[in-house]
Design a protein around this motif. Structure first.
Motif, PDB file in Angstrom:
ATOM      1  N   ASP A  67    -119.635   4.199  29.383  1.00 40.73           N
ATOM      2  CA  ASP A  67    -120.948   3.613  29.176  1.00 40.73           C
ATOM      3  C   ASP A  67    -121.451   3.822  27.752  1.00 40.73           C
ATOM      4  O   ASP A  67    -122.487   3.277  27.378  1.00 40.73           O
ATOM      5  CB  ASP A  67    -121.957   4.226  30.167  1.00 40.73           C
ATOM      6  CG  ASP A  67    -121.626   3.841  31.605  1.00 40.73           C
ATOM      7  OD1 ASP A  67    -121.051   2.751  31.786  1.00 40.73           O
ATOM      8  OD2 ASP A  67    -121.920   4.631  32.510  1.00 40.73           O
ATOM      9  N   GLN A  68    -120.740   4.641  26.991  1.00 48.97           N
ATOM     10  CA  GLN A  68    -121.154   4.877  25.615  1.00 48.97           C
ATOM     11  C   GLN A  68    -120.477   3.834  24.725  1.00 48.97           C
ATOM     12  O   GLN A  68    -119.375   4.025  24.230  1.00 48.97           O
ATOM     13  CB  GLN A  68    -120.756   6.288  25.181  1.00 48.97           C
ATOM     14  CG  GLN A  68    -121.379   7.381  26.048  1.00 48.97           C
ATOM     15  CD  GLN A  68    -120.915   8.756  25.645  1.00 48.97           C
ATOM     16  OE1 GLN A  68    -120.417   8.936  24.540  1.00 48.97           O
ATOM     17  NE2 GLN A  68    -121.070   9.726  26.533  1.00 48.97           N
ATOM     18  N   VAL A  69    -121.125   2.721  24.541  1.00 47.51           N
ATOM     19  CA  VAL A  69    -120.551   1.614  23.787  1.00 47.51           C
ATOM     20  C   VAL A  69    -120.408   2.024  22.322  1.00 47.51           C
ATOM     21  O   VAL A  69    -121.359   2.495  21.698  1.00 47.51           O
ATOM     22  CB  VAL A  69    -121.434   0.356  23.897  1.00 47.51           C
ATOM     23  CG1 VAL A  69    -120.847  -0.773  23.081  1.00 47.51           C
ATOM     24  CG2 VAL A  69    -121.577  -0.038  25.357  1.00 47.51           C
ATOM     25  N   ARG A  70    -119.224   1.872  21.784  1.00 53.36           N
ATOM     26  CA  ARG A  70    -118.983   2.218  20.394  1.00 53.36           C
ATOM     27  C   ARG A  70    -119.207   0.993  19.523  1.00 53.36           C
ATOM     28  O   ARG A  70    -118.630  -0.066  19.788  1.00 53.36           O
ATOM     29  CB  ARG A  70    -117.570   2.765  20.225  1.00 53.36           C
ATOM     30  CG  ARG A  70    -117.313   3.967  21.129  1.00 53.36           C
ATOM     31  CD  ARG A  70    -116.047   4.683  20.772  1.00 53.36           C
ATOM     32  NE  ARG A  70    -115.857   5.832  21.670  1.00 53.36           N
ATOM     33  CZ  ARG A  70    -114.937   6.764  21.491  1.00 53.36           C
ATOM     34  NH1 ARG A  70    -114.143   6.702  20.456  1.00 53.36           N
ATOM     35  NH2 ARG A  70    -114.819   7.766  22.330  1.00 53.36           N
ATOM     36  N   PRO A  71    -120.021   1.105  18.484  1.00 50.69           N
ATOM     37  CA  PRO A  71    -120.352  -0.063  17.649  1.00 50.69           C
ATOM     38  C   PRO A  71    -119.105  -0.745  17.112  1.00 50.69           C
ATOM     39  O   PRO A  71    -118.218  -0.106  16.547  1.00 50.69           O
ATOM     40  CB  PRO A  71    -121.196   0.547  16.520  1.00 50.69           C
ATOM     41  CG  PRO A  71    -121.748   1.812  17.101  1.00 50.69           C
ATOM     42  CD  PRO A  71    -120.699   2.326  18.038  1.00 50.69           C
ATOM     43  N   GLY A  72    -119.037  -2.046  17.297  1.00 55.75           N
ATOM     44  CA  GLY A  72    -117.915  -2.824  16.784  1.00 55.75           C
ATOM     45  C   GLY A  72    -116.655  -2.760  17.611  1.00 55.75           C
ATOM     46  O   GLY A  72    -115.648  -3.367  17.268  1.00 55.75           O
ATOM     47  N   TRP A  73    -116.683  -2.005  18.722  1.00 57.82           N
ATOM     48  CA  TRP A  73    -115.488  -1.858  19.555  1.00 57.82           C
ATOM     49  C   TRP A  73    -115.549  -2.826  20.721  1.00 57.82           C
ATOM     50  O   TRP A  73    -116.585  -3.012  21.342  1.00 57.82           O
ATOM     51  CB  TRP A  73    -115.380  -0.439  20.104  1.00 57.82           C
ATOM     52  CG  TRP A  73    -114.950   0.556  19.093  1.00 57.82           C
ATOM     53  CD1 TRP A  73    -115.414   0.691  17.822  1.00 57.82           C
ATOM     54  CD2 TRP A  73    -113.967   1.581  19.266  1.00 57.82           C
ATOM     55  NE1 TRP A  73    -114.792   1.739  17.198  1.00 57.82           N
ATOM     56  CE2 TRP A  73    -113.900   2.303  18.058  1.00 57.82           C
ATOM     57  CE3 TRP A  73    -113.149   1.956  20.326  1.00 57.82           C
ATOM     58  CZ2 TRP A  73    -113.038   3.386  17.875  1.00 57.82           C
ATOM     59  CZ3 TRP A  73    -112.295   3.036  20.148  1.00 57.82           C
ATOM     60  CH2 TRP A  73    -112.236   3.728  18.942  1.00 57.82           C
ATOM     61  N   GLU A  74    -114.412  -3.409  21.023  1.00 56.36           N
ATOM     62  CA  GLU A  74    -114.271  -4.234  22.219  1.00 56.36           C
ATOM     63  C   GLU A  74    -113.020  -3.753  22.945  1.00 56.36           C
ATOM     64  O   GLU A  74    -111.963  -3.598  22.345  1.00 56.36           O
ATOM     65  CB  GLU A  74    -114.126  -5.713  21.865  1.00 56.36           C
ATOM     66  CG  GLU A  74    -115.327  -6.298  21.124  1.00 56.36           C
ATOM     67  CD  GLU A  74    -115.104  -7.755  20.740  1.00 56.36           C
ATOM     68  OE1 GLU A  74    -114.912  -8.585  21.643  1.00 56.36           O
ATOM     69  OE2 GLU A  74    -115.108  -8.051  19.533  1.00 56.36           O
ATOM     70  N   ILE A  75    -113.157  -3.499  24.247  1.00 49.98           N
ATOM     71  CA  ILE A  75    -112.000  -3.077  25.037  1.00 49.98           C
ATOM     72  C   ILE A  75    -111.963  -3.894  26.314  1.00 49.98           C
ATOM     73  O   ILE A  75    -112.942  -4.547  26.687  1.00 49.98           O
ATOM     74  CB  ILE A  75    -112.042  -1.578  25.384  1.00 49.98           C
ATOM     75  CG1 ILE A  75    -113.209  -1.289  26.339  1.00 49.98           C
ATOM     76  CG2 ILE A  75    -112.129  -0.722  24.135  1.00 49.98           C
ATOM     77  CD1 ILE A  75    -113.166   0.103  26.917  1.00 49.98           C
ATOM     78  N   SER A  76    -110.819  -3.849  26.974  1.00 52.45           N
ATOM     79  CA  SER A  76    -110.697  -4.503  28.275  1.00 52.45           C
ATOM     80  C   SER A  76    -111.603  -3.785  29.264  1.00 52.45           C
ATOM     81  O   SER A  76    -111.708  -2.557  29.257  1.00 52.45           O
ATOM     82  CB  SER A  76    -109.250  -4.456  28.768  1.00 52.45           C
ATOM     83  OG  SER A  76    -108.392  -5.106  27.872  1.00 52.45           O
ATOM     84  N   ARG A  77    -112.258  -4.541  30.110  1.00 53.43           N
ATOM     85  CA  ARG A  77    -113.061  -3.944  31.172  1.00 53.43           C
ATOM     86  C   ARG A  77    -112.266  -3.993  32.471  1.00 53.43           C
ATOM     87  O   ARG A  77    -111.529  -4.949  32.724  1.00 53.43           O
ATOM     88  CB  ARG A  77    -114.392  -4.684  31.342  1.00 53.43           C
ATOM     89  CG  ARG A  77    -115.171  -4.865  30.055  1.00 53.43           C
ATOM     90  CD  ARG A  77    -115.384  -3.572  29.280  1.00 53.43           C
ATOM     91  NE  ARG A  77    -116.159  -2.578  30.001  1.00 53.43           N
ATOM     92  CZ  ARG A  77    -116.577  -1.443  29.454  1.00 53.43           C
ATOM     93  NH1 ARG A  77    -116.271  -1.154  28.207  1.00 53.43           N
ATOM     94  NH2 ARG A  77    -117.275  -0.589  30.172  1.00 53.43           N
ATOM     95  N   PHE A  78    -112.412  -2.981  33.285  1.00 52.03           N
ATOM     96  CA  PHE A  78    -111.599  -2.852  34.482  1.00 52.03           C
ATOM     97  C   PHE A  78    -112.479  -3.018  35.713  1.00 52.03           C
ATOM     98  O   PHE A  78    -113.378  -2.214  35.964  1.00 52.03           O
ATOM     99  CB  PHE A  78    -110.895  -1.502  34.489  1.00 52.03           C
ATOM    100  CG  PHE A  78    -110.138  -1.240  33.209  1.00 52.03           C
ATOM    101  CD1 PHE A  78    -109.009  -1.977  32.895  1.00 52.03           C
ATOM    102  CD2 PHE A  78    -110.569  -0.289  32.306  1.00 52.03           C
ATOM    103  CE1 PHE A  78    -108.313  -1.755  31.720  1.00 52.03           C
ATOM    104  CE2 PHE A  78    -109.892  -0.054  31.127  1.00 52.03           C
ATOM    105  CZ  PHE A  78    -108.760  -0.793  30.828  1.00 52.03           C
TER     106      PHE A  78
END
Length: 682
Positions: free
Chosen positions: A388-399
């Motif tokens: 839940d801690q979104v990292r600025p500029g990061w995009e990852i696959s969601r499960f």
């Protein structure tokens, strides 16, 4: 005024539809010349059955683009197919090397190639129009009703090729290019065929044409990676000792395939493609080469390139279009080993070390973070979660579920190992430790014991460097567990004792005791195992950890059953089942059901055992836990056999065997094979 005007400029008179001042003007047509321009090729063509078959499907008309990196054999493929089918084109074959990627000249202007084609078709030089558009129009007119084969070799882009396409619908055009020429696909319906490396069998066959020995030739072919130009370069050195050539390739890699003639030098051929790249694509090429793992997904590539995902995809697609990278059907990007060597060399030459290290650090951090999110998605209670801690500029696959998380691990597993290796090499100790921790559940569900041993050895060394007692304790515990899996019990117990010494809180002590119990159980010392599990259970209860209590209850029930007290064991495992369900611990819920099945079987309640095993199987499959699915199937087979249900027993064993083999669990597979043999036919 006469109604018709005739003339003979350089051939027979033919009437056209052109009307000038009300008069029908007769324009001359050149004599029918049948060009035969196919170049001679070395007698080294092997394989390519699928590519040749795909070219056959194009028939005698239409446009095919043969793509691939320099040196992959596109020209050989096109010319070989053309020679095999020359009789289909009675009006001849035209060939032009457009020099789209050349070391010593610019790409050939289309009008130069057009003048050559018009001359080959019998048009005298004085009658070739000066205007390029008029040249192209005349070429289309002359080819409108002919059955020609036109090969446009080494094309730079669609703009270079478009004026050279014949008119009518009776001509076949083969275009080779390092670019995909997507414009031709979109506007002219061209079929795209990517030429790939040769198979091991075909590569070996090509070298065997030149070398008289057979043994080391296979190693030569492997080191060339099936790359046709690499194989051809090696074939010209057949007068040298094969072992010496193998040693050169192992030591020098791509440099061993350099040559004074640029056309016969693989590094030189690669360089022509690289030099055509804009700066941002050249940077992406170098970084893709140094990325850990055999391939990379778009989200990881975005972190590597320090770009948004959309921009990273655009850059990598440009490399795919330039045949400097490949894209799989699942949308991942990859490089041939020889191209990767070239990319690594260019990254080291053209990019500061600090920039390379920063890119590697970004992608290592990405893999670790994404693995942590995927681990949490596997639904194991008690795992930490930063998802839940979104990292600025990061995009990852969601499960969305456990299946998608396991699928991500399956796809990325070898890249995660490679990323950890990079972290080890750079001394990024915390990252090394986190990789081992974030892979625990996945490895358990896939039975990857050997990998666990190597990773926790690296994690232990990293923890020692960090001086973190909690990390050291955990690493000793998991490393000892992995050693016990491989039956190295003395070393395993030594590491568990060290973990006990480092256990600076009750929960760490309980975890270590529970692992000790498992190791004693593996050795058949169920009294010691029960003692350690009981201490763990008491400690969990004192700490108020109900989840740990549930897991320890299950363990004490298991060892109690092996000591023959089945009634007490049933009570303990039933209590564990209730607590695990309460805390939504699906993994240990399944284990409790397995244990209850074992207890039922050993008290003669075979039907109940089968029911419990099927309940456990449903959970293992829901969790995509293929290793424990196979273990449960083994036990299920015994219960079916006890009831005389031979076919069900065999089916359970066969499924377990398939799962073990798919996971490379050789020892487990051998055990089930023995079980199958004992069941025998009936």
């Amino acid at each position: 005024m006469r109604n018709e005007v005739s003339g003979t400029v350089f051939g027979a008179v033919v009437q056209t539809n052109a009307v000038h001042g009300g008069l029908h003007i007769h324009q001359p047509e050149p004599p029918r010349v049948v060009p035969r321009q196919l170049p001679a090729m070395a007698n080294r063509f092997v394989g390519r059955a699928s590519e040749l078959a795909e070219l056959d499907t194009g028939g005698d008309a239409g446009i095919s683009v043969i793509g691939g990196p320099g040196g992959i054999g596109k020209t050989w493929l096109a010319v070989h197919w053309a020679r095999e089918h020359a009789d289909r084109f009675p009006d001849g074959q035209l060939f032009a090397d457009l020099r789209g990627f050349s070391p010593d000249s610019a790409p050939m202007p289309p009008e130069v190639a057009l003048r050559g084609f018009l001359s080959a078709l019998g048009v005298p030089s004085p009658h070739v129009p000066a205007d390029p558009h008029a040249q192209a129009a005349l070429f289309r007119s002359l080819t409108a009703d002919r059955r020609l084969l036109v090969i446009l070799d080494n094309a730079r882009d669609s703009a270079q090729v478009s004026p050279l396409l014949p008119g009518g619908d009776r001509c076949r055009v083969l275009i080779t290019s390092r670019d995909r020429l997507a414009g031709l696909t979109a506007t002219r319906g061209a079929r795209y065929l990517r030429a790939d490396v040769l198979s091991d069998v075909d590569a070996h066959a090509l070298l065997s044409l030149q070398f008289n020995t057979s043994g080391p030739v296979g190693e030569l072919a492997r080191l060339c990676g099936g790359f046709p130009l690499a194989l051809s370069i090696i074939a010209t050195r057949s007068h040298l000792d094969v072992a010496e050539l193998v040693a050169d390739l192992r030591e020098a890699g791509l440099d061993a395939l350099d040559d004074g003639d640029p056309a016969a030098s693989l590094p030189a051929v690669f360089s022509w493609s690289y030099q055509a790249l804009p700066a941002d694509q050249a940077r992406a090429f170098g970084l893709l080469g140094i990325a850990p793992g055999a391939d990379i997904g778009p989200h990881a590539a975005a972190r590597l390139l320090d770009q948004p995902v959309s921009s990273a995809k655009r850059l990598l697609r440009s490399l795919v279009d330039a045949s400097l990278a490949g894209q799989t059907s699942s949308g991942r990007y990859e490089m041939h080993d020889l191209l990767r060597q070239d990319a690594i060399a260019r990254a080291r030459k053209n990019m500061p070390e600090a920039d390379r290290d920063a890119a590697l650090r970004r992608v290592v951090e990405f893999y670790n973070y994404a693995a942590q999110v995927a681990e949490h998605a596997l639904g194991v209670p008690g795992t930490d979660d930063e998802s839940d801690q979104v990292r600025p500029g990061w995009e990852i696959s969601r499960f969305d579920d456990q299946a998608s998380a396991m699928a991500w691990f399956d796809a990325e597993y070898h890249n995660l190992l490679a990323a950890q290796h990079v972290a080890v090499g750079h001394g990024w100790h915390e990252a090394v430790w986190r990789f081992a921790w974030n892979l625990v559940t996945y490895r358990e569900r896939r039975g990857r014991t050997h990998d666990s041993l190597a990773d926790w050895a690296a994690a232990l060394a990293a923890a020692e460097q960090l001086g973190n007692n909690g990390m050291r304790c955990t690493a000793h515990r998991f490393y000892g567990n992995a050693l016990a899996e491989l039956r190295q019990y003395d070393d395993a117990l030594d590491h568990l004792r060290r973990a006990l010494d480092l256990s600076d809180d009750r929960l760490a002590n309980a975890e270590t005791r529970r692992t000790l119990a498992w190791i004693y159980g593996q050795q058949g010392d169920f009294r010691q195992a029960l003692d350690q599990a009981t201490v763990a259970l008491t400690t969990y209860r004192q700490a108020g950890d109900r989840l740990g209590e549930a897991i320890a209850l299950n363990a004490t029930g298991w060892y109690t059953a092996h000591l023959g007290d089945h009634e007490r064991a049933r009570q303990l495992c039933t209590e564990a089942l209730v607590l695990n369900r309460l805390h939504h611990n699906r993994d240990d819920e399944a284990n409790a059901l397995d244990n209850l099945g074992y207890i039922a079987h050993h008290t003669g309640a075979y039907a109940e055992a089968i029911e419990r095993y099927h309940q456990a199987l449903a959970l293992h499959r829901e969790l995509d836990d293929t290793y424990f699915t196979a273990l449960t199937l083994e036990q299920l087979a015994f219960s079916h056999n006890a009831l005389g249900q031979h076919e069900h027993a065999v089916a359970a064993c066969q499924e377990a065997l398939r799962l073990y083999l798919a996971q490379n669990c050789a020892e487990d597979a051998a055990r089930v094979q023995n079980q199958l043999d004992a069941l025998g036919p009936r």
